[in-house]
Design a protein around this motif. Structure first.
Motif, short mmCIF file in Angstrom:
data_model
loop_
_atom_site.label_atom_id
_atom_site.label_comp_id
_atom_site.label_asym_id
_atom_site.label_seq_id
_atom_site.Cartn_x
_atom_site.Cartn_y
_atom_site.Cartn_z
N GLY A 1 -13.44 28.57 22.00
CA GLY A 1 -12.96 28.32 20.65
C GLY A 1 -11.89 29.32 20.23
O GLY A 1 -11.12 29.07 19.31
N TYR A 2 -11.85 30.48 20.91
CA TYR A 2 -10.88 31.52 20.58
C TYR A 2 -9.99 31.87 21.78
O TYR A 2 -9.30 32.88 21.77
CB TYR A 2 -11.58 32.80 20.10
CG TYR A 2 -12.45 32.60 18.88
CD1 TYR A 2 -12.06 31.79 17.83
CD2 TYR A 2 -13.68 33.23 18.79
CE1 TYR A 2 -12.86 31.61 16.73
CE2 TYR A 2 -14.50 33.07 17.68
CZ TYR A 2 -14.08 32.26 16.65
OH TYR A 2 -14.88 32.10 15.56
N ARG A 3 -9.99 31.05 22.82
CA ARG A 3 -9.19 31.36 24.01
C ARG A 3 -7.71 31.11 23.74
O ARG A 3 -7.32 30.07 23.23
CB ARG A 3 -9.66 30.50 25.18
CG ARG A 3 -11.10 30.77 25.57
CD ARG A 3 -11.51 30.01 26.81
NE ARG A 3 -12.95 29.92 26.97
CZ ARG A 3 -13.75 30.92 27.33
NH1 ARG A 3 -13.24 32.10 27.56
NH2 ARG A 3 -15.05 30.74 27.44
N ARG A 4 -6.92 32.11 24.10
CA ARG A 4 -5.48 32.02 23.93
C ARG A 4 -4.84 33.10 24.78
O ARG A 4 -5.49 34.07 25.15
CB ARG A 4 -5.09 32.18 22.47
CG ARG A 4 -5.49 33.54 21.89
CD ARG A 4 -5.67 33.47 20.39
NE ARG A 4 -5.96 34.76 19.80
CZ ARG A 4 -7.16 35.32 19.75
NH1 ARG A 4 -8.19 34.72 20.31
NH2 ARG A 4 -7.34 36.49 19.17
N ALA A 5 -3.57 32.92 25.08
CA ALA A 5 -2.84 33.90 25.88
C ALA A 5 -1.72 34.51 25.05
O ALA A 5 -0.99 33.81 24.36
CB ALA A 5 -2.25 33.23 27.13
#
Length: 175
Positions: free
Chosen positions: A45-49
């Motif tokens: 839900g909070y995965r980002r690069a």
């Protein structure tokens, strides 16, 4: 003849144009996406690069070897996959989310949980004032690219609104 109307900062006095160009140009192709840039980034839900360009931003990672030196702001590009975003948080300075590609829902909220949200499209943005809980989520089926800027060259690590995340806000620095 050209005349510089403002003085260079001390670290650039005597630097050649070639040295300045080499240090102050950053190309997207040279950025390495950091999927562990924030302590919440390993939570579904909070995965980002984060692609760091200027300064470290609120990740707290200050590896300056491939990053344009920060003066009074940071700049990163975030790749946000479908269904992902970031945890509600605050900063001691303003933070801007500018949509470069795709659509994204941004929000601000009160400590009592009341939340206002708006969908932003390409070339739209929100400026989140200091101390206001905020964040974003990609509710589409396409990746979103956001330009993220913070109003300090080395801001404090994001102040997550959730107590457990706040207590572990620097966990990503040891991974």
């Amino acid at each position: 003849m050209s005349v510089a109307r403002h003085s260079r900062p001390p670290e650039l006095v005597g630097a050649s144009l070639e040295q300045i160009m080499d240090r102050y140009v950053a190309r997207f192709a040279d950025r390495v996406p950091d999927w562990n840039a924030f302590s919440d980034a390993n939570i579904d839900g909070y995965r980002r690069a984060q692609h760091r360009f200027v300064g470290a931003g609120a990740s707290g990672k200050h590896d300056d070897s491939n990053i344009v030196p920060a003066g009074n702001f940071t700049l990163s590009i975030m790749l946000v996959p479908p269904g992902q975003g970031n945890a509600p948080h605050t900063h001691e300075v303003e933070e801007i989310f500018f949509v470069l590609q795709g659509r994204c829902v941004v929000f601000i909220e009160e400590e009592d949980g009341r939340r206002l949200s708006k969908e932003l499209q390409q070339w739209e943005m929100i400026s989140c004032p200091p101390g206001v809980i905020h964040g974003y989520v990609n509710e589409t089926n396409e990746p979103v690219y956001l330009q993220v800027m913070l109003g300090r060259g080395r801001p404090e690590t994001a102040g997550f609104a959730d107590q457990k995340l706040f207590e572990n806000k620097n966990a990503h620095l040891t991974r």
